[in-house]
Write a protein that holds these residues in place. Structure first.
Motif, PDB file in Angstrom:
ATOM      1  N   GLY A 187      57.615  91.935  56.996  1.00  0.00           N
ATOM      2  CA  GLY A 187      57.341  91.762  55.695  1.00  0.00           C
ATOM      3  C   GLY A 187      58.790  91.262  54.870  1.00  0.00           C
ATOM      4  N   TYR A 188      59.827  91.221  55.275  1.00  0.00           N
ATOM      5  CA  TYR A 188      60.942  90.792  54.413  1.00  0.00           C
ATOM      6  C   TYR A 188      60.603  89.529  53.966  1.00  0.00           C
ATOM      7  N   PRO A 189      61.093  89.264  52.681  1.00  0.00           N
ATOM      8  CA  PRO A 189      61.015  87.883  51.944  1.00  0.00           C
ATOM      9  C   PRO A 189      62.194  86.971  52.728  1.00  0.00           C
ATOM     10  N   VAL A 190      61.618  85.622  52.609  1.00  0.00           N
ATOM     11  CA  VAL A 190      62.681  84.575  53.135  1.00  0.00           C
ATOM     12  C   VAL A 190      63.647  83.937  52.051  1.00  0.00           C
ATOM     13  N   ARG A 191      64.850  84.065  52.058  1.00  0.00           N
ATOM     14  CA  ARG A 191      65.624  83.568  51.032  1.00  0.00           C
ATOM     15  C   ARG A 191      65.888  82.316  51.278  1.00  0.00           C
ATOM     16  N   VAL A 192      65.863  81.297  50.579  1.00  0.00           N
ATOM     17  CA  VAL A 192      66.096  79.875  50.623  1.00  0.00           C
ATOM     18  C   VAL A 192      67.245  79.552  49.687  1.00  0.00           C
ATOM     19  N   LEU A 193      68.194  79.187  50.133  1.00  0.00           N
ATOM     20  CA  LEU A 193      69.336  78.835  49.214  1.00  0.00           C
ATOM     21  C   LEU A 193      69.180  77.651  48.649  1.00  0.00           C
ATOM     22  N   LYS A 194      69.913  77.598  47.531  1.00  0.00           N
ATOM     23  CA  LYS A 194      70.210  76.298  46.728  1.00  0.00           C
ATOM     24  C   LYS A 194      70.498  75.112  47.641  1.00  0.00           C
ATOM     25  N   ASN A 195      70.078  74.037  47.673  1.00  0.00           N
ATOM     26  CA  ASN A 195      70.287  72.961  48.468  1.00  0.00           C
ATOM     27  C   ASN A 195      70.233  73.023  49.952  1.00  0.00           C
ATOM     28  N   ALA A 196      69.337  74.141  50.503  1.00  0.00           N
ATOM     29  CA  ALA A 196      69.201  74.309  51.908  1.00  0.00           C
ATOM     30  C   ALA A 196      68.116  73.000  52.414  1.00  0.00           C
ATOM     31  N   ILE A 197      67.427  72.589  51.644  1.00  0.00           N
ATOM     32  CA  ILE A 197      66.389  71.508  52.202  1.00  0.00           C
ATOM     33  C   ILE A 197      66.993  70.147  52.021  1.00  0.00           C
ATOM     34  N   ALA A 198      67.625  69.862  51.043  1.00  0.00           N
ATOM     35  CA  ALA A 198      68.212  68.701  50.700  1.00  0.00           C
ATOM     36  C   ALA A 198      69.144  68.852  49.261  1.00  0.00           C
ATOM     37  N   GLU A 199      69.816  67.910  48.994  1.00  0.00           N
ATOM     38  CA  GLU A 199      70.609  68.197  47.711  1.00  0.00           C
ATOM     39  C   GLU A 199      69.657  68.295  46.574  1.00  0.00           C
ATOM     40  N   GLY A 200      69.844  69.355  46.056  1.00  0.00           N
ATOM     41  CA  GLY A 200      69.067  69.770  44.745  1.00  0.00           C
ATOM     42  C   GLY A 200      67.612  70.388  45.187  1.00  0.00           C
ATOM     43  N   VAL A 201      67.297  70.402  46.456  1.00  0.00           N
ATOM     44  CA  VAL A 201      66.160  71.230  46.930  1.00  0.00           C
ATOM     45  C   VAL A 201      66.057  72.388  47.799  1.00  0.00           C
ATOM     46  N   PRO A 202      66.210  73.403  47.374  1.00  0.00           N
ATOM     47  CA  PRO A 202      65.590  73.802  45.815  1.00  0.00           C
ATOM     48  C   PRO A 202      66.953  73.763  45.161  1.00  0.00           C
ATOM     49  N   TYR A 203      66.388  73.765  43.745  1.00  0.00           N
ATOM     50  CA  TYR A 203      67.581  73.295  42.857  1.00  0.00           C
ATOM     51  C   TYR A 203      68.398  75.011  42.342  1.00  0.00           C
ATOM     52  N   LYS A 204      67.539  75.932  42.829  1.00  0.00           N
ATOM     53  CA  LYS A 204      68.336  77.374  42.992  1.00  0.00           C
ATOM     54  C   LYS A 204      67.673  78.017  43.988  1.00  0.00           C
ATOM     55  N   ASP A 205      68.231  79.357  44.519  1.00  0.00           N
ATOM     56  CA  ASP A 205      68.013  80.204  45.369  1.00  0.00           C
ATOM     57  C   ASP A 205      66.603  80.550  45.128  1.00  0.00           C
ATOM     58  N   MET A 206      65.572  80.674  46.096  1.00  0.00           N
ATOM     59  CA  MET A 206      64.215  81.067  45.802  1.00  0.00           C
ATOM     60  C   MET A 206      63.892  82.231  47.054  1.00  0.00           C
ATOM     61  N   LEU A 207      63.020  83.199  46.688  1.00  0.00           N
ATOM     62  CA  LEU A 207      62.517  83.887  47.448  1.00  0.00           C
ATOM     63  C   LEU A 207      61.123  83.876  47.732  1.00  0.00           C
TER      64      LEU A 207
END
Length: 104
Positions: free
Chosen positions: A45-65
Motif C-alpha cells: 500500500g505504499y503510495p507511488v511518487r511520480v516525479l515532475k517530468n517523469a512522463i514527458a516535459e511538464g507531465v506531471p508539472y510537479k511531483d505527485m503521489l
C-alpha cells in the motif's frame, strides 16, 4: 483535491472530443491507508511518487503521489501506475507509512 466538495465545478479533459469541459462534482470520497510492512511494495500500500517530468516535459508539472492502482490515461487506455514504476522517476515512496487519499 482535499478541499473539493460536492457541487464544486472543475475543469476536465474530454479525450473523445479533445476539449476542456466544466463538470460539477457529484461525489467525493476519502480513505485512510496504513502501509502493511513486510509485504511486497505494491501489496503493502505504499503510495507511488511520480516525479515532475517523469512522463514527458511538464507531465506531471510537479511531483505527485498516487495509489498503486490509480490509472493514468495513455493512447486511449488506462494503465495502473504500479505498472509504470521504474525505481527512478516513478517509485514506491517507502518514506510514507500512512496517508489519506481522495476520490472525486
Amino acid at each position: 483535491v482535499e478541499t473539493l466538495e460536492i457541487g464544486d465545478v472543475v475543469k476536465t479533459w474530454n479525450w473523445q472530443s479533445q476539449s476542456v469541459e466544466n463538470r460539477t462534482i457529484v461525489w467525493v470520497g476519502k480513505k485512510h491507508m496504513t502501509v502493511k510492512a513486510g509485504v511486497a511494495d505494491d501489496a503493502a500500500g505504499y503510495p507511488v511518487r511520480v516525479l515532475k517530468n517523469a512522463i514527458a516535459e511538464g507531465v506531471p508539472y510537479k511531483d505527485m503521489l498516487i495509489t498503486p492502482e490509480h490509472s493514468l490515461f495513455f493512447e486511449n487506455k488506462f494503465v495502473p501506475v504500479r505498472m509504470l514504476v521504474n525505481g527512478r522517476s516513478i517509485f514506491y515512496d517507502r518514506s510514507i507509512q500512512s496517508y489519506d487519499y481522495f476520490h472525486v
